[in-house]
Design an enzyme around this catalytic site. Structure first.
Site, PDB file in Angstrom:
ATOM      1  N   ASN A 206     -46.808 -38.572  11.329  1.00 51.22           N
ATOM      2  CA  ASN A 206     -47.091 -37.974  12.625  1.00 51.22           C
ATOM      3  C   ASN A 206     -48.221 -38.686  13.353  1.00 51.22           C
ATOM      4  OD1 ASN A 206     -45.049 -36.151  12.433  1.00 51.22           O
ATOM      5  ND2 ASN A 206     -46.315 -34.384  11.974  1.00 51.22           N
ATOM      6  N   GLY A 251     -46.315 -41.027  29.983  1.00 50.11           N
ATOM      7  CA  GLY A 251     -46.340 -39.794  30.759  1.00 50.11           C
ATOM      8  C   GLY A 251     -47.487 -38.895  30.386  1.00 50.11           C
ATOM      9  N   CYS A 258     -46.880 -29.954  15.942  1.00 54.59           N
ATOM     10  CA  CYS A 258     -47.146 -30.939  14.884  1.00 54.59           C
ATOM     11  C   CYS A 258     -48.175 -31.989  15.259  1.00 54.59           C
ATOM     12  CB  CYS A 258     -45.837 -31.617  14.475  1.00 54.59           C
ATOM     13  SG  CYS A 258     -44.678 -30.520  13.627  1.00 54.59           S
TER      14      CYS A 258
END
Length: 435
Positions: A206, A251, A258
């Site tokens: 992650n 963006g 998460c």
């Protein structure tokens, strides 16, 4: 096998339904009365594509049932899967109170050997601590396994059956094999390792994906300064097989349950262990900055925000979910209201969840045209397909000057919108103004 899944959130409910679909006898444990009542009444407490069909079939086949009595469920369990929440605390630490509570109850109620599988995302080292504090002191042998999830909200059911890999962390080969039997109907690489390494895989994955997002946002910001276009740059960069095209969309940055939690959690773990993870700190800082940058763009294009009417399209942190946790839109709307703007927002799924998190002055509707009526500017915060294909000619007729569009996901067509008379502003996209 007889499986008990503790916690009926996004991960736990998907796990329970999919395991039941695979033929296991599953009991879902949920302590929240309202959520449990819905599950027993045939109502899903959250939206996830494809989940309702699996839920109904498994309940009807009696492979899936629900209870709030963990102690009773433990009596029949071969495997207990922990999938409770591990939210962030203000200082970045991971709140493991629910994990501790469930682990304590499991040890107190254990009357036969079984396996505990950790699905909740917990910091590296947690498994060893849980074994030492809880499971090693039980009256009967309890085996512990780290089995991190890599499900993407919105397509979690598909991801369950089509994972890139299945990771099992365990100190005993036989126990690892037993857990891997849960996924015998799934074709994917199955990787075994020690417990702490498995915990690190989740955080490292992650953190790396979040880094890609923040990196491309930094490149987009630089594109604006030097006159380059991120819509041309990012795809060409992603063609490099060493880099890949995924997570290179500039963006508003990442949100959800998460990435924000795990980046902050890993940063805290690093600091706690005497290491300064400077790259990760920058990733977190850049992501927070993107939300403020959107507000600054609106301020500049509108000549101020006091009394300005702004429509926000999208509240969920990404399309195809009703989850607003760490959603950029929520923070941005709060900023806009604080600066004196009048805000209306639309979302096809997330309005109910967002209503309690936003100031009461914010008008909410599932109908984008309704919130666009009278707006002087629109911010696309979530790239829902139905927002991308709006009748923008109709939209312009509903709005008021100066007809500003801030495309927070670089998902709209600048040329088309400029031709219609809008002032278009993306992130790292070459500016296009009305002639």
């Amino acid at each position: 096998m007889k499986i008990v899944v503790v916690g009926m959130g996004y991960v736990g409910l998907v796990a329970a339904c999919c395991l039941a679909r695979s033929g296991h006898q599953v009991i879902g444990v949920e302590s929240a009365p309202e959520k449990l009542s819905k599950l027993r009444s045939g109502i899903l407490p959250l939206y996830e594509e494809g989940l309702e069909e699996v839920y109904r079939k498994t309940v009807e086949s009696q492979h899936l049932s629900f209870t709030d009595d963990l102690r009773e469920a433990i009596e029949v369990a071969d495997i207990i899967m922990i999938a409770v929440g591990t939210p962030s605390l203000p200082d970045g630490r991971v709140d493991l109170s629910q994990v501790y509570e469930v682990s304590g109850t499991i040890c107190e109620a254990a009357d036969h050997p079984f396996i505990v599988v950790m699905k909740s995302t917990v910091p590296p080292g947690t498994g060893k601590y849980l074994i030492e504090r809880f499971f090693s002191k039980a009256r009967v042998p309890i085996s512990y396994v780290s089995n991190p999830e890599f499900l993407r909200e919105g397509i979690a059911v598909w991801d369950w059956y089509h994972p890139d890999r299945i990771v099992v962390g365990c100190d005993d080969a036989r126990t690892a094999e037993k857990v891997l039997e849960l996924y015998s109907d799934i074709e994917a690489p199955k990787v075994t390792m020690d417990i702490t390494s498995a915990e690190m895989v989740k955080y490292a994955s992650n953190a790396f994906l979040a880094t890609k997002i923040s990196f491309i946002n930094e490149i987009a910001n630089l594109c604006e300064l030097v006159g380059a276009d991120i819509k041309a740059v990012a795809p060409a960069v992603g063609m490099d097989k060493r880099i890949g095209p995924h997570f290179l969309q500039a963006g508003l940055g990442y949100g959800g349950s998460c990435f924000p939690k795990d980046t902050k959690g890993l940063d805290f773990v690093s600091t706690f262990n005497g290491y300064s993870f400077n790259l990760l700190k920058a990733v977190i800082e850049v992501n927070a900055k993107q939300r403020i940058l959107a507000v600054r763009k609106l301020h500049k294009l509108l000549g101020g925000l006091v009394g300005r009417r702004i429509a926000v399209l999208g509240l969920a942190f990404k399309p195809n979910t009703d989850d607003i946790r760490e959603a950029p839109a929520i923070d941005i709307i709060r900023y806009l209201v604080d600066e004196g703007a009048e805000v209306a927002a639309a979302d096809p799924l997330a309005i109910r969840n967002a209503a309690s998190q936003l100031p009461p002055c914010v008008k909410l509707s599932p109908d984008p045209y309704e919130v666009l009526h009278g707006a002087q500017a629109v911010l696309l915060a979530t790239e829902w397909p139905q927002f991308i294909v709006l009748d923008w000619g109709k939209v312009k007729g509903l709005m008021r000057e100066p007809f500003v569009i801030v495309d927070g996901r670089n998902a709209l067509d600048p040329e088309k919108l400029t031709e219609l008379g809008f002032i278009y502003c993306g992130f790292g996209v070459l500016p296009k103004f009305r002639g």
